[in-house]
Design a protein around this motif. Structure first.
Motif: not given
Ligand code: ATP
Ligand code: MG
Ligand code: MG
Ligand code: MG
Length: 437
Positions: A365, A368-369, A371-373
């Motif tokens: 989790d 993912a967060q 990487a999304k940023a």
């Protein structure tokens, strides 16, 4: 990226052949591998940093108005006969013969080739000024390749070439590159000092080497400490404006390599302000007038209709050498401490208990967060003891570590460690993400 799947051949032992810390750390951190003297393979971790450095160089060249092209590594000898350098260059040039017995060479630099490209299509002063650059591999058969990528035989260089109608406009081109270099090295966390360098038979004051102070540097340098505190020109610099005030600020305090050292001028600096040290040449800018355009017949028609040879300068950055220089400036006993701008990954997530469902899920989790940023994340999901994980993460020097384990998660927390300061904070996973993005 997951460490269990990542090609990162970490060395446990300190390689004996490596004499300086940056070379040792690059080998230990699995960044490069020597294939033969002075010739290196760039492994995934090393390549990531090389690309980041290259990108900063590119952005600053573009900002200063230079245009990127890509010239080949192999060049015909005949081009170098035109300038007279084919015979003059000596043993540092790697000479090759093709199947038709034509003489070729692996380019150590590109003045001749870029002059050839220029003369084929530029005929009028209206097309000036022009500055063309590329980031390409060079080969110099150095007598003593050493210190890893610092003095390789094959190395990556950014080389730019400016073309102007006369010396005055060539000075503007020179000043633009001077300012671009100040910005480029500062963005990589380096204090590069422009030092007067030898201009050879051209004379004048338009040659500077950009030097990083380091005890392992190969040059002996002398400067006034005042130069260390000068402000770096901002992103909003107008490169079409007159940049000479900036150049004056940066060339007023004494700064010279041993080749250009003037003892009397240095002794005029107050004693407490004098510094003599060793340095690494990471860049070199040079105005050389019509040295190549004249013999190679690269001429333009001026406003008065007369044909004149163009005035040129060349501007090099040692892109691959910079990896070594940055590590020399940014490391501690535990390993590399990358400045964020060139770090191979921004964050390393340490999974303290791979296989534990809750820990794996929390790591996934967080990854993912982040990487999304837009952050590059390396997750250590290897099944090994905590001590080994911490040592590896410290060695490879990512700016932040995010330590995730079952015990912390039970209390709803993870740990964030800043590599440079060693500072640690215990936070909820959400707070940790907010801290890092
Ligand atoms: P040096 O004095 O270290 O031999 P140079 O003056 O011969 O370098 P330049 O021709 O000015 O080098 O090339 C531009 C830049 O390329 C240098 O400032 C340096 O950063 C880099 N460079 C030169 N030679 C090497 C090499 N053998 N390995 C890695 N980088 C190099
Ligand atoms: Mg050299
Ligand atoms: Mg030099
Ligand atoms: Mg040089």
């Amino acid at each position: 990226m997951h460490l269990s799947r990542y090609f990162l051949p970490i060395l446990k032992e300190t390689p004996k052949e490596a004499e300086i810390v940056s070379h040792r750390l690059m080998l230990r951190a699995g960044m490069i591998r020597q294939e033969t003297a002075g010739i290196y393979a760039w492994l995934p971790m090393g390549l990531r940093v090389l690309r980041k450095i290259e990108q900063i160089v590119r952005e600053e060249q573009n900002r200063a108005g230079a245009q990127e092209l890509l010239m080949p590594t192999v060049q015909p000898a005949d081009l170098w006969r035109e300038s007279g350098r084919y015979d003059a260059y000596g043993k540092e040039m790697l000479r090759i013969t093709d199947r038709h017995e034509r003489e070729m060479l692996f380019g150590p630099t590109n003045e001749e080739m870029v002059t050839d490209i220029f003369r084929a299509s530029v005929k009028s002063y209206r097309d000036l000024p022009l500055n063309l650059y590329h980031i390409q591999w060079k080969f110099r058969d150095e007598v003593r390749p050493r210190f890893g990528v610092m003095r390789g035989r094959e190395f990556l260089m950014k080389d730019a070439y400016s073309f102007d109608l006369d010396k005055e406009s060539a000075r503007h081109a020179y000043n633009r590159m001077f300012v671009a270099y100040l910005r480029t090295f500062a963005r990589m966390g380096l204090k590069a000092i422009p030092m007067r360098a030898d201009t050879g038979p051209i004379g004048g004051d338009m040659s500077h080497e950009f030097i990083i102070l380091a005890s392992t540097g190969e040059s002996e340098v002398f400067c006034d400490k005042a130069i260390l505190d000068l402000p770096i020109p901002g992103e909003d610099t107008d490169f079409t404006a007159d940049l000479s005030p900036v150049i004056t600020d940066w060339t007023t305090p004494y700064a010279a390599t041993d080749e250009m050292h003037d003892t009397a001028a240095f002794e005029a600096v107050p004693e407490a302000e004098r510094m003599s040290a060793r340095g690494i040449e990471v860049g070199h800018i040079f105005y050389f007038g019509t040295k190549y355009s004249e013999p190679m017949n690269a001429k333009v028609t001026g406003p008065d209709g007369a044909e004149v040879p163009v005035h040129m300068g060349s501007y090099g950055v040692g892109v691959s050498r910079l990896l070594g220089a940055i590590i020399e400036a940014h490391h501690d006993d535990d390993g590399i401490v990358w400045p964020a701008s060139v770090a191979p990954f921004h964050v390393g997530i340490i999974n303290l208990k791979p296989g534990d469902a809750a820990t794996d899920a929390a790591c996934a989790d967080l990854e993912a967060q982040l990487a999304k940023a837009g952050l590059d994340v390396l997750v250590d999901d290897v099944d090994s003891r905590a001590g080994a994980k911490f040592a590896t993460m410290d060695l490879i020097g990512l700016p932040y570590q995010l330590i995730v384990g079952p015990r912390g998660l039970k209390d709803g927390v993870v740990e964030v460690k800043a590599r440079a300061s060693g500072e640690r904070a215990t936070l909820s996973p959400q707070e940790a993400v907010n801290r890092l993005i």
